[in-house]
Design a protein around this motif. Structure first.
Motif, mmCIF file in Angstrom:
data_model
loop_
_atom_site.group_PDB
_atom_site.id
_atom_site.type_symbol
_atom_site.label_atom_id
_atom_site.label_comp_id
_atom_site.label_asym_id
_atom_site.label_seq_id
_atom_site.Cartn_x
_atom_site.Cartn_y
_atom_site.Cartn_z
ATOM 1 N N ALA A 152 0.988 -1.317 -0.103
ATOM 2 C CA ALA A 152 -0.092 0.132 -0.012
ATOM 3 C C ALA A 152 0.774 1.336 -0.014
ATOM 4 C CB ALA A 152 -1.038 0.110 1.186
ATOM 5 N N GLN A 153 0.281 2.547 -0.243
ATOM 6 C CA GLN A 153 1.020 3.593 0.089
ATOM 7 C C GLN A 153 1.110 4.152 1.324
ATOM 8 O OE1 GLN A 153 2.453 6.023 -2.367
ATOM 9 N NE2 GLN A 153 2.113 4.352 -3.910
ATOM 10 N N PRO A 154 2.202 4.613 1.491
ATOM 11 C CA PRO A 154 2.472 5.033 3.011
ATOM 12 C C PRO A 154 1.393 6.059 3.681
ATOM 13 C CG PRO A 154 4.518 5.209 1.897
ATOM 14 C CD PRO A 154 3.431 4.938 1.008
ATOM 15 N N ALA A 155 0.881 6.817 2.702
ATOM 16 C CA ALA A 155 0.127 7.779 2.968
ATOM 17 C C ALA A 155 -1.386 7.262 3.375
ATOM 18 C CB ALA A 155 -0.118 8.853 1.769
ATOM 19 N N GLU A 156 -1.728 6.078 2.685
ATOM 20 C CA GLU A 156 -3.040 5.476 2.848
ATOM 21 C C GLU A 156 -2.905 4.658 4.327
ATOM 22 O OE1 GLU A 156 -3.665 3.029 -0.353
ATOM 23 O OE2 GLU A 156 -3.830 4.584 -1.748
ATOM 24 N N TRP A 486 9.538 8.095 2.415
ATOM 25 C CA TRP A 486 8.377 8.516 3.376
ATOM 26 C C TRP A 486 9.129 9.496 4.408
ATOM 27 C CZ3 TRP A 486 3.983 9.697 2.607
ATOM 28 C CH2 TRP A 486 2.998 9.945 3.879
ATOM 29 N N GLY A 487 9.352 10.657 3.922
ATOM 30 C CA GLY A 487 10.109 11.781 4.774
ATOM 31 C C GLY A 487 9.700 12.917 4.241
ATOM 32 N N GLU A 488 10.027 14.075 4.762
ATOM 33 C CA GLU A 488 10.098 15.335 4.296
ATOM 34 C C GLU A 488 10.995 15.653 3.117
ATOM 35 O OE1 GLU A 488 8.897 15.845 8.816
ATOM 36 O OE2 GLU A 488 10.600 15.004 7.686
ATOM 37 N N PRO A 489 10.764 15.924 2.085
ATOM 38 C CA PRO A 489 11.922 16.367 1.081
ATOM 39 C C PRO A 489 12.599 17.585 1.555
ATOM 40 C CG PRO A 489 9.770 16.191 -0.059
ATOM 41 C CD PRO A 489 9.269 16.082 1.576
ATOM 42 N N ILE A 490 13.900 17.458 1.403
ATOM 43 C CA ILE A 490 15.052 18.666 1.846
ATOM 44 C C ILE A 490 14.710 19.660 0.614
ATOM 45 C CG2 ILE A 490 17.174 18.966 2.127
ATOM 46 C CD1 ILE A 490 17.641 16.537 3.312
ATOM 47 N N LEU A 535 6.372 15.544 -1.777
ATOM 48 C CA LEU A 535 6.676 14.140 -2.251
ATOM 49 C C LEU A 535 5.982 13.758 -3.537
ATOM 50 C CD1 LEU A 535 6.964 11.781 0.862
ATOM 51 C CD2 LEU A 535 8.977 12.603 -0.798
ATOM 52 N N PRO A 536 6.641 13.318 -4.222
ATOM 53 C CA PRO A 536 5.998 12.781 -5.643
ATOM 54 C C PRO A 536 5.221 11.450 -5.355
ATOM 55 C CG PRO A 536 8.416 12.175 -5.921
ATOM 56 C CD PRO A 536 8.213 13.006 -4.644
ATOM 57 N N VAL A 537 4.028 11.197 -6.014
ATOM 58 C CA VAL A 537 3.245 10.012 -5.700
ATOM 59 C C VAL A 537 4.278 8.772 -6.741
ATOM 60 C CG1 VAL A 537 1.286 8.526 -6.352
ATOM 61 C CG2 VAL A 537 1.253 10.861 -5.658
ATOM 62 N N MET A 538 4.629 7.779 -5.876
ATOM 63 C CA MET A 538 5.745 6.843 -6.632
ATOM 64 C C MET A 538 4.977 5.438 -6.552
ATOM 65 S SD MET A 538 9.540 7.854 -5.560
ATOM 66 C CE MET A 538 10.074 6.772 -6.579
ATOM 67 N N CYS A 550 15.588 6.349 -3.173
ATOM 68 C CA CYS A 550 14.508 5.875 -4.228
ATOM 69 C C CYS A 550 13.942 7.158 -4.868
ATOM 70 C CB CYS A 550 13.359 5.198 -3.455
ATOM 71 S SG CYS A 550 12.567 6.256 -2.351
ATOM 72 N N LEU A 551 13.968 8.499 -4.565
ATOM 73 C CA LEU A 551 13.318 9.547 -5.023
ATOM 74 C C LEU A 551 14.315 9.899 -6.187
ATOM 75 C CD1 LEU A 551 12.667 12.015 -2.174
ATOM 76 C CD2 LEU A 551 11.019 10.805 -3.691
ATOM 77 N N ALA A 552 15.609 9.275 -6.330
ATOM 78 C CA ALA A 552 16.483 9.665 -7.514
ATOM 79 C C ALA A 552 15.706 8.879 -8.915
ATOM 80 C CB ALA A 552 17.725 8.919 -7.308
#
Length: 874
Positions: A152-156, A486-490, A535-538, A550-552
Motif C-alpha cells: 500500500a501507499q504510506p499515506a494510505e 517517506w520523509g520530508e523532502p529537503i 513528495l511525488p506519488v511513486m 529511491c527519489l532519484a
C-alpha cells in the motif's frame, strides 16, 4: 510505551508510524493517562461552537456560549454501574460541545501547557488556561516498511492507522483539544518543517559533508547508531556496513555549550540531565602530536596531559586515514582484515562492548617530549573516527581501559603518577591508578602535583609546537539525511551541467543516456514562497542499493527547468526526528497559514509546562528539539530559550509475564478488550493505581476487577446521596473528607496518582459505611476528585447530583487545614527502647499530659515500678 520498538514518547505527539492495529497500540494507549503516546497522525480540524454554559466557571472559560441541557440524569437507584452506556454518552457530549477546546488566553490567569491527561483535567478545575493537544508523528521508516510489506501507499496506511488510534484515544476519554490536531505528514506542517530547515541552512547550520555512516542496503537507508545492533539493523536484522556518503548534517556542535548551559534551572530528572551532559561530553584538556615517518603526525586529545610520560602505545580508529600509511608490509593482511570486520559494527556497538580488541600495525610514533621513546601504534575498534581525532594515547598505568588492553596484549605499563605523600613503589600493580597526585618517572616534571603538571606540560608542548590547550566535545554533528521515500523532502536543489561543447537546450537529464553532472557543491535553497516541496506519488518507492535514495528514480520530480537551465532536486529526505523537533510550537497556533506560529502564540503558551515522555528520548528527541528551539530563539521567533520546563519520565508497562509486550511473546493487552469488558475508566484507573508513575510495572488483567468494584462503590454511594439528599455531615465524615481532599490534591500535584486513588478508596469505604446518610456535599467532592482519573464516572456522578453542566471547569476541591488535624492522636509508649503500650491524647497535649497518660498504662506501670525515670523523650 509505544507501538514502535523505540517505546513511549513525547506527550504531545503519538509516535509510532507502524501499523497501529489494535494489538500494537495497546501499551501506548495505557501510558497516555499520565503522559501521551506513540504512533501516527492526521489533521482533522473541527470548529464547533461550544453550546453550553451555566456555571461561573464555564462563563469565565467561554465568554460567548449558549445554554443547553446536559444529558438527562440517570436513575438514582444504586444498581450496577452501566459503564457501557455512560462512557459513550459523555464522549459524545464532550465532542459535541468541544468541552476541551483551548480557550483564548486570559493573561490575568495562569496557564498550563501540559502533556498529561490527569494533570490537564486537574489544572482546568484549578482555574488555569490549559493547552492539552494531540498529534501524530507519521513520517519515518516504520510506516514506510509497513507500506512496502502490504503493498500500500504510506499515506494510505498512515491515514488508516491514525483513524484507528484516534478512535481508541477518544474511547479512553482523553481530554485533548482535537481542534488543534496535527500530523507531521500534513502538507501544511511539512511546509513549516522545510521552512525551519531553510533557517538552519541560511544560518550556516545545515551543510553537506562526506560522512562515514551506517549504510543498510536492504533497507536502503542510513541508520543511526542506536538502530544498529551487533552489525545488523534493529528493524529486520539486515547487514549494516560503514560507508562514506554525501550527507546533510546539522551543526548541533555549534550549540554544544548553549545546550549544556541551558540545562541549568530545568526541572528535569537528574538522570536525564546527566545523560545530556554526558552525550555532549565537554572535555577540557590538551591536543598532543606524535610524529610518525614521512612528516605525518598522529594528533590525540587528552584530559590528562600530566600522564604524558606514561604513554606506552597509541591506538588509531580502524577508519583513521593513517592506518594504511603506518602499517608495515608484514602486518597489512591482519590489519586490513581487522579494519574490514569493524565496518559492520556501529559506533554505539563498538564503544559499548566490554571486550576491547585490536591489532598491532608494526609502526611506531615518536614521543613528543622525548624523541628517544618510540611508541607502538595499534588499531582498536573502541576508538572512533567520528569522535575527537580518531586516535588516543594509551597510559595503561592510569586508565582502566588501557590497563586491561595492555594486560591482554602484553604491552608495557609505566607508572608516572603516585598519590601525594607516597612513592610509586606503594602503588598496587594489579589495577590502574586513575587518580591525581604527584608526578614520578616524568623527568623535569617529577614532584609536580597533577594540576600544576598539566599546565607545565601544556606550556612545554606549545613551546615545542607539538600541541596545546584545547576543549573538545563528544557530541557529533547531526547526520540529517535519509535515503528513503517517506520523509520530508529537503528543500534544496543543484545546478545540472553537461559536457563541454554540448548545447544544454538540446539535453534532457530525465532521459536514459543523457550525460550530465549534478553540481552538489552548489546547493540552492527553494524559495519560501514555493514551499511546501511535496513528495511525488511513486508506485515503486522500495529502497535500492543506490545511496541517492529511491527519489532519484522519480526523474520527472527530480529534474526541472528554470529560465532555460536544468536543475536537480535533493533526493535525500529528512529523518523522522525532524517533524518531532518543533510540533510543540505548532500546537500553539495550528491553523496559522502565514507562519509556523505567531509571536502571540509563543507569548501565550510557551514554554511547555509539563512534558511526560519516555526516558529513551533523553539524548535524541529532547536534545534535537532543544537545538532547534535555541536556533529559533536566536532568530527571534521565540522569547523562551528552552522548550520544556518540567519533564517527567513514565515507566513502561510490561506484560503479565514481566516482559516487554510483544505479539511474539503473546503477552499483549488489547485496550479494546479491557474497555469492552470493564470500561475505559477501569483501564485508566488501574493503570494509575499500579504503582508510581515512573516505575516499570507488569500488567495484571485480573487485578482490574478490584478497580471495577471500587467504581461500583463510588456509583452506589453517589446514587444513595442523590436519592436521599442528606445535608447533614458528622464531624468524623467532615474531617475525613477534608483529609482526603488534601491528600488527593497534594498527590496529584506530585503526580503520585496511585496514592491519590488509594485515598479515594478509603474515603469511599467510609461513605459507604454511612449507608443511606451519605451527605450530598461529601458525594459531590468525591465526584470532583475522581474525575481526573475516571472522567466518565466523575461526570455521571456529578450529573446524578442534579448538576446540569459538565464538571470539567468546576472549581477543584479546597480543604481546611484545621479540619485535617485530628483532635485526638494515638501515640506509642516505649520504656528502655521497647514498646509497652499506646495512649490516645488530645493533639495539643504537652509532655506532662502525655507522661501522665503513659503512666496509666498497665504494662508501663509494671516497667516503672520501683524505678526512677532518668530521661523522657517526647
Amino acid at each position: 510505551a509505544c507501538a514502535d520498538k523505540r517505546t513511549a514518547v513525547h506527550n504531545i505527539m503519538v509516535l509510532s508510524n507502524k501499523n497501529l492495529n489494535r494489538t500494537k497500540v495497546t501499551i501506548a494507549l495505557m501510558m497516555m493517562l499520565a503522559c501521551r503516546t506513540t504512533s501516527v497522525r492526521a489533521f482533522v480540524p473541527t470548529s464547533r461552537k461550544t453550546n453550553f454554559a451555566r456555571s461561573a466557571a464555564l462563563q469565565r472559560h467561554y465568554a460567548t456560549t449558549e445554554k443547553t441541557e446536559a444529558p438527562a440524569p440517570p436513575s438514582t437507584n444504586p444498581t450496577s454501574y452501566p459503564f457501557a452506556e455512560v462512557e459513550p454518552k459523555w464522549q459524545k457530549y464532550w465532542k459535541e460541545h468541544s468541552t476541551f477546546r483551548t480557550p483564548e488566553r486570559d493573561t490575568s490567569k495562569p496557564k498550563k501547557y501540559v502533556l498529561s491527561d490527569v494533570m490537564a483535567r486537574y489544572w482546568r478545575m484549578k482555574g488555569f488556561d490549559v493547552l492539552h493537544p494531540i498529534g501524530w508523528d507519521s513520517f519515518g521508516l516504520p510506516a514506510e516498511q509497513f507500506a512496502i510489506q502490504t503493498g500500500a501507499q504510506p499515506a494510505e496506511t498512515t491515514a488508516s492507522n491514525i483513524a484507528n488510534f484516534k478512535r481508541q484515544l477518544q474511547m479512553l476519554g482523553f481530554s485533548y483539544d482535537w481542534d488543534r490536531e496535527i500530523a507531521t505528514t500534513d502538507v501544511d506542517y511539512v511546509k513549516w518543517t522545510q521552512w525551519i530547515f531553510l533557517q538552519l541552512f541560511n544560518k550556516g547550520l545545515a551543510e553537506q559533508s562526506e560522512v562515514s555512516v551506517n549504510w543498510c542496503a536492504a533497507l536502503g537507508t542510513v541508520l543511526a547508531n542506536e538502530e544498529v545492533i551487533d552489525g545488523l539493523s534493529e528493524r529486520g536484522s539486515y547487514p549494516v556496513e560503514r560507508l562514506p556518503l554525501r550527507q546533510w548534517v546539522l551543526k548541533i556542535t555549534n550549540y554544544a555549550d548553549r545546550l549544556l548551559d541551558g540545562l541549568e534551572g530545568l526541572d528535569w530528572p537528574a538522570g536525564t540531565l546527566t545523560a545530556q551532559q554526558q552525550w555532549i561530553g565537554k572535555s577540557i584538556g590538551s591536543s598532543i602530536d606524535f610524529a610518525v615517518e614521512g612528516d605525518e603526525k598522529i594528533t590525540v586529545f587528552t584530559t590528562r596531559p600530566d600522564t604524558l610520560m606514561g604513554v606506552t602505545y597509541v591506538t588509531l580508529a580502524p577508519e583513521h586515514p593513517l592506518v594504511e600509511k603506518v602499517t608495515t608490509d608484514e602486518r597489512k593482511e591482519e590489519v586490513f582484515e581487522y579494519v574490514e570486520t569493524t565496518k559492520s559494527r556501529s559506533d554505539l556497538d563498538r564503544t559499548s562492548s566490554k571486550e576491547k580488541t585490536g591489532v598491532f600495525t608494526g609502526g611506531y610514533a615518536t614521543h613528543p617530549l622525548d624523541e628517544s621513546i618510540k611508541v607502538p601504534i595499534w588499531v582498536g575498534d573502541y576508538v572512533l573516527g567520528s569522535y575527537g581525532t580518531g586516535a588516543v594515547m594509551a597510559v595503561p598505568a592510569h586508565d582502566s581501559r588501557d590497563f586491561e588492553f595492555a594486560q591482554k596484549f602484553g604491552l608495557d605499563i609505566k607508572w608516572v603518577v603516585a598519590p601525594e605523600g607516597t612513592s610509586v613503589d606503594d602503588l598496587e600493580r594489579e589495577e590502574a591508578f586513575p587518580g591525581q597526585g604527584e608526578l614520578v618517572n616524568s623527568g623535569e616534571f617529577d614532584g609536580l602535583k597533577s594540576t600544576d603538571a598539566k599546565t607545565a606540560i601544556i606550556d612545554k608542548l606549545e613551546e615545542m609546537k607539538k600541541g596545546g590547550a584545547e576543549t573538545t566535545y563528544k557530541l557529533r554533528d547531526w547526520v540529517f539525511s535519509r535515503q528513503r521515500y517517506w520523509g520530508e523532502p529537503i528543500p534544496i536543489y543543484f545546478p545540472v551541467d553537461f559536457p563541454e561543447g554540448v548545447d544544454p537546450s538540446t539535453q534532457d537529464p530525465r532521459e536514459e543516456g543523457c550525460d550530465h553532472t549534478i553540481q552538489f557543491d552548489q546547493p540552492i535553497p527553494v524559495a519560501e514562497k514555493d514551499l511546501p516541496l511535496k513528495l511525488p506519488v511513486m508506485e515503486d518507492f522500495q529502497p535500492g542499493d543506490d545511496p541517492a535514495g529511491c527519489l532519484a528514480r522519480a526523474k520527472d520530480w527530480r529534474y526541472f527547468q528554470e529560465d532555460g537551465k536544468w536543475f536537480a532536486r535533493e533526493t535525500n529526505t529528512m529523518p523522522q526526528w525532524a517533524g518531532s523537533c518543533w510540533y510543540y510550537f505548532r500546537f500553539t497556533d495550528s491553523k496559522n497559514g502565514e507562519a509556523a506560529f505567531s509571536s502571540k502564540a509563543d507569548s501565550d503558551w510557551m514554554p511547555v509546562d509539563l512534558y511526560v515522555g519516555g526516558a529513551e528520548h533523553a539524548v535524541l528527541h529532547l536534545l534535537y528539539a532543544r537545538f532547534w528551539h535555541q536556533v529559533l530563539f536566536d532568530l527571534g521567533y521565540t522569547t523562551n530559550p528552552e522548550p520544556f520546563q518540567k519533564l517527567v519520565h513514565q515507566g513502561m508497562i510490561l506484560g503479565s509475564d514481566g516482559e516487554k509486550m510483544s505479539k511474539s511473546r503473546g503477552n499483549v493487552v488489547n485496550p479494546d478488550d479491557i474497555v469492552s469488558a470493564q470500561g475505559a475508566d477501569a483501564l485508566r484507573m488501574y493503570e494509575m493505581f499500579m504503582g508510581p508513575l515512573e516505575a516499570v510495572k507488569p500488567w495484571q488483567t485480573n487485578q482490574v476487577a478490584g478497580i471495577v468494584r471500587f467504581m461500583q462503590r463510588v456509583y452506589t454511594v453517589t446514587s444513595t446521596a442523590a436519592a436521599n439528599r442528606s445535608e447533614e455531615m458528622d464531624d468524623e465524615t467532615l474531617r475525613i473528607m477534608h483529609k482526603t481532599m488534601k491528600k488527593v490534591t497534594q498527590d496529584i500535584e506530585s503526580m503520585s496518582f496511585n496514592t491519590a486513588i488509594s485515598a479515594l478508596m478509603v474515603y469511599t469505604n467510609h461513605l459507604q459505611s454511612l449507608q443511606d446518610k451519605v451527605p450530598v456535599e461529601a458525594a459531590e467532592k468525591l465526584a470532583l476528585m475522581i474525575s481526573p482519573f475516571g472522567p466518565h464516572l466523575g461526570e455521571e456522578c456529578w450529573n446524578m447530583m442534579r448538576h446540569e453542566e459538565s464538571l470539567a471547569y468546576e472549581p477543584w476541591v479546597e480543604f481546611d487545614e484545621e479540619l485535617c488535624v485530628d483532635d485526638m492522636i494515638s501515640m506509642g509508649v516505649q520504656v528502655n527502647g521497647k514498646a509497652r503500650g499506646e495512649i490516645t491524647i488530645p493533639a495539643e497535649a504537652d509532655q506532662n499530659a502525655a507522661v501522665a497518660a503513659a503512666k496509666e498504662v498497665e504494662r508501663v506501670q509494671a516497667q516503672l515500678k520501683g524505678k526512677e525515670i532518668k530521661k523522657i523523650i517526647y
